[in-house]
Design a protein around this motif. Structure first.
Motif, PDB file in Angstrom:
ATOM      1  N   MET A   1       1.032  -1.451  -0.178  1.00 28.04           N
ATOM      2  CA  MET A   1      -0.154  -0.489  -0.001  1.00 28.04           C
ATOM      3  C   MET A   1       0.517   1.494   0.162  1.00 28.04           C
ATOM      4  O   MET A   1       2.399   1.263   0.683  1.00 28.04           O
ATOM      5  N   ARG A   2       0.975   2.469  -0.946  1.00 30.59           N
ATOM      6  CA  ARG A   2       0.966   3.759  -1.069  1.00 30.59           C
ATOM      7  C   ARG A   2       0.717   4.643  -0.239  1.00 30.59           C
ATOM      8  O   ARG A   2      -0.231   4.940  -0.895  1.00 30.59           O
ATOM      9  N   VAL A   3       0.685   5.286   1.088  1.00 35.20           N
ATOM     10  CA  VAL A   3       0.381   6.030   1.701  1.00 35.20           C
ATOM     11  C   VAL A   3       1.391   7.138   1.606  1.00 35.20           C
ATOM     12  O   VAL A   3       2.818   7.740   0.913  1.00 35.20           O
ATOM     13  N   ALA A   4       0.446   8.496   1.486  1.00 37.74           N
ATOM     14  CA  ALA A   4       1.061   9.390   2.084  1.00 37.74           C
ATOM     15  C   ALA A   4       0.265  10.678   2.901  1.00 37.74           C
ATOM     16  O   ALA A   4      -0.268  10.530   3.272  1.00 37.74           O
ATOM     17  N   ALA A   5       1.659  10.628   4.440  1.00 36.88           N
ATOM     18  CA  ALA A   5       0.977  11.546   5.816  1.00 36.88           C
ATOM     19  C   ALA A   5       1.840  13.143   5.851  1.00 36.88           C
ATOM     20  O   ALA A   5       3.153  12.952   4.620  1.00 36.88           O
ATOM     21  N   ILE A   6       1.221  13.693   5.682  1.00 35.37           N
ATOM     22  CA  ILE A   6       1.170  15.472   5.873  1.00 35.37           C
ATOM     23  C   ILE A   6       0.927  15.692   7.040  1.00 35.37           C
ATOM     24  O   ILE A   6       0.462  15.052   8.526  1.00 35.37           O
ATOM     25  N   ASP A   7       2.513  16.146   7.716  1.00 34.20           N
ATOM     26  CA  ASP A   7       2.697  16.536   8.897  1.00 34.20           C
ATOM     27  C   ASP A   7       2.270  18.362   9.502  1.00 34.20           C
ATOM     28  O   ASP A   7       3.252  18.820   8.640  1.00 34.20           O
ATOM     29  N   CYS A   8       1.363  19.058   9.148  1.00 34.24           N
ATOM     30  CA  CYS A   8       1.562  20.508   9.298  1.00 34.24           C
ATOM     31  C   CYS A   8       1.914  21.192  10.409  1.00 34.24           C
ATOM     32  O   CYS A   8       0.126  20.825  11.171  1.00 34.24           O
ATOM     33  N   GLY A   9       2.809  22.064  11.209  1.00 35.69           N
ATOM     34  CA  GLY A   9       3.085  22.172  12.398  1.00 35.69           C
ATOM     35  C   GLY A   9       3.148  23.135  12.329  1.00 35.69           C
ATOM     36  O   GLY A   9       2.652  24.153  11.599  1.00 35.69           O
ATOM     37  N   THR A  10       3.842  24.121  13.566  1.00 44.23           N
ATOM     38  CA  THR A  10       3.776  25.482  13.820  1.00 44.23           C
ATOM     39  C   THR A  10       5.388  26.390  13.187  1.00 44.23           C
ATOM     40  O   THR A  10       5.621  26.794  12.042  1.00 44.23           O
ATOM     41  N   ASN A  11       6.288  25.041  12.694  1.00 46.00           N
ATOM     42  CA  ASN A  11       7.163  25.927  11.729  1.00 46.00           C
ATOM     43  C   ASN A  11       7.687  25.242  10.080  1.00 46.00           C
ATOM     44  O   ASN A  11       7.658  25.810   9.555  1.00 46.00           O
ATOM     45  N   SER A  12       7.091  24.016  10.576  1.00 48.81           N
ATOM     46  CA  SER A  12       7.227  23.386   8.878  1.00 48.81           C
ATOM     47  C   SER A  12       5.889  22.380   8.612  1.00 48.81           C
ATOM     48  O   SER A  12       4.699  22.025   9.361  1.00 48.81           O
ATOM     49  N   ILE A  13       6.213  21.872   7.682  1.00 56.24           N
ATOM     50  CA  ILE A  13       4.844  21.165   6.498  1.00 56.24           C
ATOM     51  C   ILE A  13       5.981  20.068   6.100  1.00 56.24           C
ATOM     52  O   ILE A  13       6.716  20.328   5.237  1.00 56.24           O
ATOM     53  N   ARG A  14       5.238  18.640   6.629  1.00 58.31           N
ATOM     54  CA  ARG A  14       6.870  18.113   6.173  1.00 58.31           C
ATOM     55  C   ARG A  14       5.542  16.510   5.099  1.00 58.31           C
ATOM     56  O   ARG A  14       4.838  16.525   5.762  1.00 58.31           O
ATOM     57  N   LEU A  15       5.869  16.213   4.290  1.00 60.91           N
ATOM     58  CA  LEU A  15       5.230  15.083   3.939  1.00 60.91           C
ATOM     59  C   LEU A  15       6.490  14.062   3.551  1.00 60.91           C
ATOM     60  O   LEU A  15       7.299  13.348   3.232  1.00 60.91           O
ATOM     61  N   LEU A  16       5.747  12.940   3.884  1.00 60.83           N
ATOM     62  CA  LEU A  16       6.096  11.453   3.398  1.00 60.83           C
ATOM     63  C   LEU A  16       5.062  10.584   2.741  1.00 60.83           C
ATOM     64  O   LEU A  16       3.946  10.825   2.678  1.00 60.83           O
ATOM     65  N   ILE A  17       5.270  10.265   2.147  1.00 58.23           N
ATOM     66  CA  ILE A  17       5.188   9.307   0.970  1.00 58.23           C
ATOM     67  C   ILE A  17       5.718   8.605   1.101  1.00 58.23           C
ATOM     68  O   ILE A  17       7.276   7.948   0.938  1.00 58.23           O
ATOM     69  N   ALA A  18       4.785   6.734   1.158  1.00 53.19           N
ATOM     70  CA  ALA A  18       5.889   5.407   1.445  1.00 53.19           C
ATOM     71  C   ALA A  18       5.054   4.525   1.048  1.00 53.19           C
ATOM     72  O   ALA A  18       3.910   4.261   1.384  1.00 53.19           O
ATOM     73  N   ASP A  19       5.796   3.495   1.195  1.00 50.13           N
ATOM     74  CA  ASP A  19       5.019   1.947   0.615  1.00 50.13           C
ATOM     75  C   ASP A  19       5.408   1.448   1.850  1.00 50.13           C
ATOM     76  O   ASP A  19       6.059   0.943   2.482  1.00 50.13           O
ATOM     77  N   VAL A  20       4.010   0.920   2.102  1.00 47.62           N
ATOM     78  CA  VAL A  20       4.207  -0.070   3.569  1.00 47.62           C
ATOM     79  C   VAL A  20       3.456  -1.372   3.515  1.00 47.62           C
ATOM     80  O   VAL A  20       3.344  -1.795   2.867  1.00 47.62           O
ATOM     81  N   GLY A  21       5.220  -2.172   4.597  1.00 45.85           N
ATOM     82  CA  GLY A  21       5.344  -3.584   4.152  1.00 45.85           C
ATOM     83  C   GLY A  21       4.827  -4.302   5.086  1.00 45.85           C
ATOM     84  O   GLY A  21       4.554  -3.584   6.574  1.00 45.85           O
ATOM     85  N   ARG A  22       5.180  -5.375   5.354  1.00 47.26           N
ATOM     86  CA  ARG A  22       5.843  -6.185   6.650  1.00 47.26           C
ATOM     87  C   ARG A  22       6.394  -6.903   6.767  1.00 47.26           C
ATOM     88  O   ARG A  22       6.320  -7.811   7.545  1.00 47.26           O
ATOM     89  N   ARG A  23       7.427  -6.284   6.739  1.00 46.39           N
ATOM     90  CA  ARG A  23       8.766  -6.926   7.042  1.00 46.39           C
ATOM     91  C   ARG A  23       9.307  -7.082   8.236  1.00 46.39           C
ATOM     92  O   ARG A  23       8.623  -5.999   9.169  1.00 46.39           O
ATOM     93  N   PRO A  24       9.750  -7.984   8.621  1.00 46.22           N
ATOM     94  CA  PRO A  24      10.205  -7.925   9.502  1.00 46.22           C
ATOM     95  C   PRO A  24      11.230  -7.444  10.559  1.00 46.22           C
ATOM     96  O   PRO A  24      11.496  -6.490   9.606  1.00 46.22           O
ATOM     97  N   ALA A  25      11.392  -6.700  11.925  1.00 52.45           N
ATOM     98  CA  ALA A  25      11.992  -5.505  12.473  1.00 52.45           C
ATOM     99  C   ALA A  25      12.992  -6.004  12.196  1.00 52.45           C
ATOM    100  O   ALA A  25      13.827  -7.698  13.245  1.00 52.45           O
ATOM    101  N   GLU A  26      14.433  -5.077  12.416  1.00 47.88           N
ATOM    102  CA  GLU A  26      15.828  -6.193  11.949  1.00 47.88           C
ATOM    103  C   GLU A  26      16.570  -4.572  12.612  1.00 47.88           C
ATOM    104  O   GLU A  26      16.918  -3.493  12.361  1.00 47.88           O
TER     105      GLU A  26
END
Length: 342
Positions: A1-26
Motif C-alpha cells: 500500500m502506498r500512503v502519503a502522510a502530511i504533518d503541518c506544524g507551527t514551523n514546518s510542513i512535512r510530507l512522507l510518501i511511503a510503501d507500507v510492507g510487513r517485513r519483520p524488524a531487523e
C-alpha cells in the motif's frame, strides 16, 4: 500500500510518501559517528519504505501565540507548499492520504480558512488533532528505537514549534502522555528577542520550561524513565551539532546516543551563538536559524530535569529521525479509514 502522510506544524510542513510492507524488524549493522565512536542505540528497520520525504519551513504559526490567528502571509506560504505536495502525491500514485495539523492550528481562531484552503488544493480535509493524539503518533513513529525489554520505561519527547509532547511507555505501548504549549517558535517569540539572547531572556525561558515540566511530572512518573528518545527537528539539529557533522546526515543522526554533558555543550553553544553564526553551521536548515536557540534551551532543560528526577540514572538521550510523520503513515496501514486524495 502506498500512503502519503502530511504533518503541518507551527514551523514546518512535512510530507512522507511511503510503501507500507510487513517485513519483520531487523537491527541495522553497528554504526559510528565521524570520530569513530560507536553509536550505541540499536536501530530496527521500519515497515515503511520511503518514496518521498520532504520538509518545507512555512512558519504557519508565526505570531499565533500573540494574535491567536494565522496571518495572510503564513497562509500563503503554507498553501504554496500544499500545492507542491499535491503534485507529488498525484505523480506517485498514492492510494491514501492523511493530513494532520497540530499546535498552531489548534490555537488559531481562523483555522477554518486554513482547513478550507487545504481541502481545495488537496481534496483531503486536514485533521486538527488533539495533543494527546499527537503524542501517540509520535510514540508510534519512534517505535523503531524502542528497547525490546517491556520493563524499560521509555520517554519520547516530541519538541515542536508550538508544543512539546511527552509520552512514557514501553515496547508494549504507551502508558502516559501529555501535550504542553512550549516550542521553539512560541518561546522565541515570547522570550528570546535579542541576538544573541540576553541572560534575562534565557532565564525567563528556562523558568517557564521548568514550570511546564513540573506540570508534566504531575501527570506522568518521569522519575521512572530509563531511556529518553527525542524526535523532531530541534532535537535532530542539536544532535547534528553534538556529533560535529559537516552536513545534515539523517543516517548518522537516527539512533545516535549522546551523553547529557555533550548535549549540554551543544545547547549552550547554539543558544549563545548569533543568528549569523548559526546560519553558517553546515548542518543548519535555514528555517531553523532563528528558533534553534529556544529549541535547544528547552531540550537541554528537559534532559537536566529528567536526570535530576531519576537521581542521575538517565545520563544520555537518543535522537530519532522517525516521529509523528511516520506515525501518521503507519496509522493508515493499521486499519484506520483512509482519505483518498481528489
Amino acid at each position: 500500500m502506498r500512503v502519503a502522510a502530511i504533518d503541518c506544524g507551527t514551523n514546518s510542513i512535512r510530507l512522507l510518501i511511503a510503501d507500507v510492507g510487513r517485513r519483520p524488524a531487523e537491527e541495522r549493522p553497528e554504526r559510528h559517528d565521524p570520530y569513530g565512536h560507536r553509536l550505541g542505540c540499536p536501530v530496527r528497520t521500519s515497515p515503511l519504505t520511503d518514496v518521498v520525504r520532504q520538509m518545507i519551513v512555512v512558519r504557519l504559526g508565526e505570531d499565533v501565540d500573540s494574535t491567536g490567528r494565522f496571518s495572510e502571509a503564513a497562509l500563503e506560504r503554507t498553501f504554496a507548499a500544499v500545492d507542491q505536495y499535491a503534485a507529488l502525491i498525484r505523480r506517485h500514485d498514492v492510494e491514501a492520504v492523511r493530513f494532520v495539523a497540530t499546535s498552531a492550528t489548534r490555537d488559531a481562531a481562523n483555522r477554518d480558512v486554513f482547513i478550507r484552503g487545504v481541502e481545495e488544493r488537496l481534496g483531503v480535509e486536514p485533521e486538527v488533532i488533539r495533543g494527546s493524539e499527537e503524542a501517540g503518533l509520535s510514540f508510534t513513529g519512534a517505535s523503531s528505537l524502542l528497547d525490546a525489554d517491556p520493563e524499560r520505561k521509555v520517554l519520547v519527547v516530541d519538541l515542536g514549534g508550538g508544543s512539546t509532547e511527552f509520552v512514557l511507555g514501553t515496547s508494549d505501548g504507551m502508558t502516559h502522555s501529555i501535550s504542553t504549549d512550549m516550542g521553539c517558535v512560541r518561546f522565541t517569540e515570547r522570550h528570546l528577542h535579542s541576538d544573541p539572547p540576553r541572560e534575562t531572556e534565557t532565564s525567563m525561558a528556562s523558568f517557564e520550561t521548568l514550570s511546564f515540566l513540573e506540570d508534566v511530572s504531575q501527570v506522568m512518573p518521569l522519575d521512572e524513565t530509563d531511556v529518553v528518545i527525542g524526535v523532531a527537528g530541534t532535537v535532530t539539529t542539536v544532535t547534528a551539532h553534538a556529533l560535529g557533522l559537516e552536513d545534515y546526515d539523517p543516517d548518522l543522526i537516527h539512533g545516535a546516543e549522546i551523553g547529557l554533558d555533550q548535549y549540554q555543550q551543544s545547547v549552550d553553544q547554539l543558544l549563545t551563538a548569533s543568528r549569523d553564526e548559526r546560519a553558517h553551521m553546515p548542518f543548519m536548515h535555514p528555517g531553523r536559524v532563528d528558533v534553534i536557540g529556544a529549541g535547544a534551551l528547552i531540550w537541554g532543560t528537559i534532559l537536566d530535569y529528567v536526570n535530576t528526577v531519576t537521581d542521575g540514572r538517565v545520563t544520555s538521550a537518543v535522537a530519532s529521525e522517525h516521529d509523528i510523520l511516520d506515525g501518521i503513515a503507519l496509522s493508515l496501514a493499521a486499519g484506520r479509514e483512509p482519505q483518498i486524495a481528489g
